[in-house]
Design a protein around this motif. Sequence first.
Motif, PDB file in Angstrom:
ATOM      1  N   GLN A 269       0.977  -1.306  -0.012  1.00  0.00           N
ATOM      2  CA  GLN A 269       0.013   0.008   0.104  1.00  0.00           C
ATOM      3  C   GLN A 269       0.934   1.418  -0.234  1.00  0.00           C
ATOM      4  O   GLN A 269       1.822   1.354   0.806  1.00  0.00           O
ATOM      5  CB  GLN A 269      -0.912  -0.017   1.227  1.00  0.00           C
ATOM      6  CG  GLN A 269      -1.765   1.209   1.318  1.00  0.00           C
ATOM      7  CD  GLN A 269      -2.553   1.181   2.683  1.00  0.00           C
ATOM      8  OE1 GLN A 269      -3.250   0.091   3.016  1.00  0.00           O
ATOM      9  NE2 GLN A 269      -2.738   2.496   3.190  1.00  0.00           N
ATOM     10  N   THR A 270       0.782   1.994  -1.055  1.00  0.00           N
ATOM     11  CA  THR A 270       1.590   3.336  -0.963  1.00  0.00           C
ATOM     12  C   THR A 270       1.324   4.400   0.156  1.00  0.00           C
ATOM     13  O   THR A 270       0.009   4.221   0.570  1.00  0.00           O
ATOM     14  CB  THR A 270       1.180   3.974  -2.301  1.00  0.00           C
ATOM     15  OG1 THR A 270       1.544   3.248  -3.748  1.00  0.00           O
ATOM     16  CG2 THR A 270       1.809   5.308  -2.449  1.00  0.00           C
ATOM     17  N   LEU A 271       2.203   4.770   0.967  1.00  0.00           N
ATOM     18  CA  LEU A 271       2.186   5.448   2.023  1.00  0.00           C
ATOM     19  C   LEU A 271       2.434   7.171   1.717  1.00  0.00           C
ATOM     20  O   LEU A 271       1.275   7.806   1.802  1.00  0.00           O
ATOM     21  CB  LEU A 271       2.833   5.083   2.918  1.00  0.00           C
ATOM     22  CG  LEU A 271       2.844   5.710   4.325  1.00  0.00           C
ATOM     23  CD1 LEU A 271       1.206   5.409   5.215  1.00  0.00           C
ATOM     24  CD2 LEU A 271       3.886   5.344   5.215  1.00  0.00           C
TER      25      LEU A 271
ATOM     26  N   LEU B 284       7.216   5.530  -0.959  1.00  0.00           N
ATOM     27  CA  LEU B 284       7.500   4.582   0.149  1.00  0.00           C
ATOM     28  C   LEU B 284       5.991   4.080   0.267  1.00  0.00           C
ATOM     29  O   LEU B 284       5.025   4.518   0.251  1.00  0.00           O
ATOM     30  CB  LEU B 284       7.771   5.535   1.483  1.00  0.00           C
ATOM     31  CG  LEU B 284       8.936   5.987   1.812  1.00  0.00           C
ATOM     32  CD1 LEU B 284       9.364   6.980   2.806  1.00  0.00           C
ATOM     33  CD2 LEU B 284       9.842   4.663   2.002  1.00  0.00           C
ATOM     34  N   ALA B 285       6.091   2.615   0.689  1.00  0.00           N
ATOM     35  CA  ALA B 285       4.876   2.066   0.757  1.00  0.00           C
ATOM     36  C   ALA B 285       4.999   1.128   2.043  1.00  0.00           C
ATOM     37  O   ALA B 285       6.118   0.799   2.707  1.00  0.00           O
ATOM     38  CB  ALA B 285       4.695   1.147  -0.437  1.00  0.00           C
ATOM     39  N   LEU B 286       3.876   0.568   2.571  1.00  0.00           N
ATOM     40  CA  LEU B 286       3.591  -0.365   3.395  1.00  0.00           C
ATOM     41  C   LEU B 286       3.625  -1.717   2.954  1.00  0.00           C
ATOM     42  O   LEU B 286       3.055  -1.996   2.027  1.00  0.00           O
ATOM     43  CB  LEU B 286       2.460  -0.112   4.167  1.00  0.00           C
ATOM     44  CG  LEU B 286       2.517   1.113   5.386  1.00  0.00           C
ATOM     45  CD1 LEU B 286       1.023   1.512   5.699  1.00  0.00           C
ATOM     46  CD2 LEU B 286       3.445   1.144   6.517  1.00  0.00           C
TER      47      LEU B 286
ATOM     48  N   ALA C  45      -0.834   4.372  10.224  1.00  0.00           N
ATOM     49  CA  ALA C  45       0.007   4.660   9.583  1.00  0.00           C
ATOM     50  C   ALA C  45      -0.575   5.438   8.352  1.00  0.00           C
ATOM     51  O   ALA C  45      -0.264   6.627   8.021  1.00  0.00           O
ATOM     52  CB  ALA C  45       0.904   3.585   8.781  1.00  0.00           C
ATOM     53  N   THR C  46      -1.834   4.810   8.030  1.00  0.00           N
ATOM     54  CA  THR C  46      -2.448   5.699   6.795  1.00  0.00           C
ATOM     55  C   THR C  46      -3.165   6.915   7.266  1.00  0.00           C
ATOM     56  O   THR C  46      -3.341   7.824   6.669  1.00  0.00           O
ATOM     57  CB  THR C  46      -3.357   4.650   6.049  1.00  0.00           C
ATOM     58  OG1 THR C  46      -4.455   4.196   7.148  1.00  0.00           O
ATOM     59  CG2 THR C  46      -2.918   3.605   5.629  1.00  0.00           C
TER      60      THR C  46
END
Length: 321
Positions: A161-163, A271-273, A291-292
């Motif tokens: 998931q894109t952060l 940066l992604a999760l 985080a999101t």
Amino acid sequence: MSDPELRLLRYFVTVAEERHFGRAAERLHIAQPPLSQQIQKLERQLGAELIDRSRRPIELTDAGNALFEEARLALTHAERAFAAARRAAAGHLGNLHIGALQAAVDGVLSYIMRAHRRLYPDVKLELTELGTADQVAQLVEHRLDIGFLRGPVDEPSLSIQTLVDDPLAAVVCADDQLATHERIDPAQLKDQPIILWTRAAAATTYADVVELFRLHDIEPPIVDEVPRIQTILALVASGAGTALLPTSFINLNRKGVRFVPLHGPLPHRPLALAWRSTNQSPSVRCFLEVATQTAPQYLRDLSQHCPQLASPDTRRRASRR
């Protein structure tokens, strides 16, 4: 507590505390005859009389006194165990193993961990700084629960998931003429001495810099390749050259350098999760939610403290206010 043995202990402890079957029955919200029957059942299981019913008020036998102290401890520990299980099921208790790129450690991750600790203070966060490839391997091997990395990631067992966007910026000496620019066209770097972050230390950033050169058909002179960010920033501050780094490193607040955004097109590797798709841990789910929800605040604060990094839309909204 629905376990029959624990229920019998609770009945016995209540009677022992009250020294009266009637008052104990009232506390337990049951009738007195069933309570007496349950105490007798416990005595049969133990093969010992626990209560001397010939006295008024009733008294505990030696066996009853021995059981009373241990039973209270058992009930206390059982309640703690049940409470811990409920808290863990709600994501309020546990351990999370987190891997992160240095760009995340120096950027958005501190915001996320601080927000998470406010909401879930009893969840232990264990952080390890790792590159993207190592994070993917350790996620698959169940050695990490969550990763902060850069894609693309070709691993079907992981969810990505894109952060936050974290594009390359030109890092120039504060005395350099380029430091006066709001944005720099990459073509302006074609004769600029470049200091690279080594491929071994940062494979994704190295690849992005090479891709940037390809996109803009430039081959600037490479004067040095350095494995440590602080050394790169020191060299830039000394006037030795210009670096190309993710914008997250502006948070290091190095004096003598300025981060200047670049005109596009740029390599897009946000940066992604990352986490295992099959991981149903409540702690993981709660961390991902935090985080999101926190990442936008990080971006707003970054734009306020470093206006040159704000997007044109953000700057227009700020000027209207």
